[in-house]
Structures are given as C-alpha cells and as structure tokens.
Design an enzyme around this catalytic site. Structure first.
Site, short mmCIF file in Angstrom:
data_model
loop_
_atom_site.label_atom_id
_atom_site.label_comp_id
_atom_site.label_asym_id
_atom_site.label_seq_id
_atom_site.Cartn_x
_atom_site.Cartn_y
_atom_site.Cartn_z
N LYS A 168 65.83 33.03 49.76
CA LYS A 168 66.08 32.73 48.35
C LYS A 168 67.48 33.20 47.94
O LYS A 168 68.04 32.72 46.98
CB LYS A 168 65.08 33.50 47.48
CG LYS A 168 63.69 32.97 47.55
CD LYS A 168 62.88 33.57 46.42
CE LYS A 168 61.53 34.02 46.92
NZ LYS A 168 60.70 34.60 45.90
N ARG A 169 67.99 34.17 48.68
CA ARG A 169 69.31 34.68 48.33
C ARG A 169 70.35 33.57 48.47
O ARG A 169 70.25 32.72 49.36
CB ARG A 169 69.67 35.86 49.23
CG ARG A 169 69.51 37.18 48.43
CD ARG A 169 69.61 38.36 49.34
NE ARG A 169 68.36 38.56 50.05
CZ ARG A 169 68.29 38.95 51.32
NH1 ARG A 169 69.37 39.15 52.01
NH2 ARG A 169 67.12 39.14 51.87
#
Ligand code: GLU
Length: 506
Positions: free
Chosen positions: A267-268
């Site tokens: 998700k980063r």
C-alpha cells in the site's frame, strides 16, 4: 479434498481497519468467498480492530463497498449480522478476558509488569552486545513478571493497579509438525518463539489472542490468509493446544509480487505507483488525498475478479475467462501456487478487453451520452457500425470516444507535424484527383473503394493525405471503412476542406 456437509466449511475474511484493501487483501477475501461457495459453506467478515493506534476511520466502509463492487458479499459478519455477533473484535473484549483467565489458571500465560522503558533498556543492552532481545524462556525468570513472584506478591501487585500485560508461556525445546494445505508439512520449533503478548496493558487483546479465540468460537473450519501470517502459525497452534481446541485447517496464500522484481505489492507509495493498487477509490481521511481505484479507471468488476482469481490459483485447464459462478464451481485450494506470483497490469487490461466485448450496449450508452453532451445528432445504426469497427482498439468503455470522435466531428485543424510534412502544392492535385475518383464511384462501399485504390502509383502518400483529411490525424481504423461509414458526401466535403487548408498554407 472432501468436506462433508456435517462439518461444513466456514471461512472468514478478517481485515484490520487500517486503511484501504489492496490487491492482496482483496484476493484473500475472494479465495475465502470462492472456497465457501464451492463447498456450500459460509463466508464471514470479521473486523479485527484490536490495534487502536492503527485504526483508520473509513476503512470499514471501504472494505464493505469493495466486496459489494466485486459481488463477493459475506453471508455473515459486519454489515450482515449472524449468530456470532458482534463481529468487531473491539466489542468482544469480555470474551477474550474470559478465555485468557483459562490460560492463566492452567499456567499457559503469566503477568508481566515490565514497562516499555524497561523493555527498551533491555533491548539496548542486548543490542550493545550485538544480540537481539526477546522476551522468552531464556530470560523470563530474570524479568519482572508473575513467574518470579509469590502468589501474595502477585496479588499485591495486581491490587495496586500497576499496569501489566499477559504473555504466553512458551515451553522451550519442543519441535512439532504443522500442516498447511498449500505448503504441506512444516516443522515448528518453540526455541524460535518468544513469549508473545496476549493481553495488552490497555486491557485489549492482541491480534494473536483475539484471532485464535474468534476463529474457534465462530467455528471457522479453514483459515485462508496471506503468507505474511505464516510465521504466526506455530504460535497460533500452541494457543489452540493450550486451550484444548482442535485448530482449523490453514492455507497461506502466496505473495503478490511486482513485475519489476522490486518485492511485493504494497500500500505504501500507492499514489505514486505506475498502476493502481486499490480496487476502488480511496480518500485518505487525514490528508483528503484521493487515489483512484480500478473501478474509477474503468475496469469491470467481473474482469478484475477473474484476473484476481488467477493470480495465484490455476484452474488446471487451459482457459482463463471464468465468470464468478464458474469460479465458484472450479475453485480448489490444492491448485494454489506455493511461490509468489507476479502482478502484471497488462494482463489486467487484457482481461478487461475480453469482458469489453460483452459490454456493447454500455459502449453505445456511453457514446450516446458523449454525443448528447455535444448536441450532435446521431442514428443508432451508424453508432453500432462504429462500435463494431472500433471495439478491437479499446480496453475501456470511455476509450470509445477518443477512437471514434472523427466520425462525428469533421476536423477543423490537422496534426501539425504531419500537415507540414505531407501537405505541399503537389498534394492539392493528388487530392483533387481522388475527389473526382470518389465522386464517380457509385458503390461507396469498403470493397469497392479498396479496389479503386489498389493500383494507385502514389498509394502510400495519397492514403496519408486522405486519412489526414478525414480524421485530422494519421490515426484511426481502416481508411476504406472510414470512407464507407462517413459516406460519399461527407468524405468529399472533408477532402475539400483539406485542399483549402493547403491552399491557405502555400
Ligand atoms: N487481521 C489480520 C489482517 O489484517 C488477519 C490475519 C488473519 O487472517 O489471520 O491481515
């Protein structure tokens, strides 16, 4: 694997509400859903909100909306109710307290009073000697916990309201066998485990405790979850044993890896990724930054789910297009890959294109909307012809306009680089000749026009000029098909327009 109806399948998707779901999380939900459907079982949604610090407010609605968009809705759980409510772990703390008392009584757990500062100091001490501190059987008898106190000392300590955690007491020197449906037998060694915290100092249960208790109480038969949880499996097995419960079956799903070899999809950096990470749009509650998802970018949920199903599972036959119903019939845990799988956005686009062919009515609707917006009159037959001719060139419904606008709008300008390169004085006579040729053609059809140009000496140059006159660019479908669709009058009008433009230039 056979699952009899007596012991019917109950699986759960148990996300923590720490932000949007990403591809991997959604795939876990999908595999749980498919497995439940395959065996006539139940798919449960449990929200694992034990970590208050990482709580993100709109994650839950995001998860629910995503599952709805993908048509993989739970049978039971948050938003759906069921016999084991509440399905939020934050609302089940009394249950966890009840069960942790059993572990304390049986000697499987103990109170630890070491403060964060104490632990930090220990970490530093170990670190200075090049070692890693972990709270375990080797050092717990030298630390500040109930194992090193008398009963009276412990009671006094507890009554004085000092803060504590409850830890699991791992018995050292034990090797045991575990079985994972995807990975087979795994040998666990308790010497590698630390005395994990079960109950935190704020009185809340940790993931390990809550997860194990809930899976047991909710009668979960199979735990299908991401590979990142494999290292926790041995600890969970010991917890089941300590409670005297039969553990569910486990299956740890392979990681989804980036195609560029830079590790797993995460998700980063989702806002900077070169392909979307989230199924639907995510609006971060703190920054208000909006990151579009596959839904907003024009992907069809059927295509997206089909792609996701095959990202780590193979149906065992040479076929890639499966409806959700078909997936429900075919899915099996045995055909899930052990190793990580590469995510390729090109493949997602490929799936979307395959499904686009079944969306012609939607394309028509979209095209009508675009034309109405521009107050352009149209006939349905004409639109159908254009759709059939352009559909091969697009992956998304919204792309139809950029691939078909020239059928509705006569070019008012021409792509300058081509105009300057191919339009000269000589071009005027070429175009004039073609105009006459076309005017004299009674059958203005694709085949006829094609044969008309077959023996043209300057074919390449003339075709480019004609394309520029009809489209405004050197783009578009087969030139003779454009002629046929536009018809004689309009085609000639456009040729004249380019002739005039060239005349203006020279
Ligand atoms: N709450 C965990 C997560 O968000 C679930 C892990 C599990 O399925 O056991 O990944």
């Amino acid at each position: 694997m056979n699952y009899d109806s007596q012991n019917f399948v109950r699986v759960r998707f148990a996300p923590s509400p720490t932000g949007p779901l990403h591809l991997g999380g959604l795939r876990t939900a999908l595999y749980n859903y498919l497995f439940a459907k395959r065996y006539g079982g139940k798919f449960i949604l449990r929200i694992e909100d034990t970590d208050k610090k990482r709580f993100v407010s709109n994650s839950e609605s995001y998860i629910l909306e995503t599952l709805k968009w993908c048509h993989i809705e739970p049978d039971e759980g948050v938003g759906y109710g069921g016999p084991y409510s509440p399905y939020y772990q934050s609302k089940r703390i009394n249950i966890y307290r009840f069960y942790i008392n059993q572990l304390l009584e049986k000697g499987y757990a103990y109170y630890a009073f070491d403060t964060d500062i104490d632990i930090e100091r220990k970490r530093k001490e170990y670190n200075d000697c090049g070692l890693t501190f972990s709270y375990n059987s080797k050092n717990r008898m030298y630390l500040n916990n109930s194992l090193t106190m008398t009963k009276e000392q412990l009671n006094r300590r507890l009554q004085s309201c000092s803060s504590y955690v409850i830890r699991f007491k791992i018995k050292p020197g034990e090797k045991f066998n575990m079985y994972d449906i995807i990975r087979g037998n795994i040998i666990a060694n308790t010497d590698h485990l630390d005395d994990k915290i079960l109950l935190k100092s704020d009185g809340g249960a940790t993931y390990h405790l809550a997860n194990t208790i809930d899976d047991h109480i909710m009668k979960i038969t199979h735990v299908l979850r991401g590979e990142e949880w494999l290292p926790s499996m041995s600890f969970h097995m010991l917890l089941y044993r300590a409670f005297g419960w039969i553990p569910p079956y486990f299956a740890h799903l392979p990681l989804i890896l980036r195609k560029d070899g830079k590790g797993k999809i995460s998700k980063r950096n989702a806002d900077r990724s070169d392909y979307p990470i989230f199924p639907i749009q995510w609006k971060a509650p703190d920054t208000q930054i909006v990151i579009p998802g596959y839904r907003e970018l024009g992907y069809f949920p059927e295509a997206f789910v089909n792609m996701l199903a095959l990202l780590g599972w193979n149906p065992g036959i040479k076929r890639e297009i499966f409806s959700l119903r078909e997936l429900e019939n075919f899915f099996s845990l045995e055909k899930i890959s052990k190793s990580g799988v590469f995510f390729d956005i090109k493949k997602v686009n490929w799936f979307n294109k395959k499904y686009l062919n079944k969306k012609k009515e939607e394309i028509l609707f979209f095209l009508c909307k675009e034309l109405k917006k521009r107050s352009i009159q149209y006939k349905k037959d004409f639109l159908w012809k254009i759709i059939y001719q352009t559909i091969d060139r697009i992956h998304f419904i919204h792309e139809i306009w950029e691939h078909s606008f020239y059928f509705f709008i006569s070019p008012s300008s021409y792509e300058s680089s081509f105009f300057n390169k191919i339009c000269h004085k000589k071009s005027i006579s070429h175009l004039e000749n073609e105009k006459i040729l076309l005017s004299n053609t009674s059958q203005f059809t694709y085949e006829n026009l094609k044969s008309l140009f077959k023996n043209n000496q300057n074919k390449r140059e003339i075709m480019q000029l004609l394309r520029l006159s009809l489209v405004g660019f050197l783009k578009g479908i087969d030139l003779f098909m454009i002629f046929e669709i536009l018809g004689k009058e309009e085609s000639i009008r456009r040729i004249e327009k380019l002739i005039n433009k060239i005349k203006e230039k020279i």
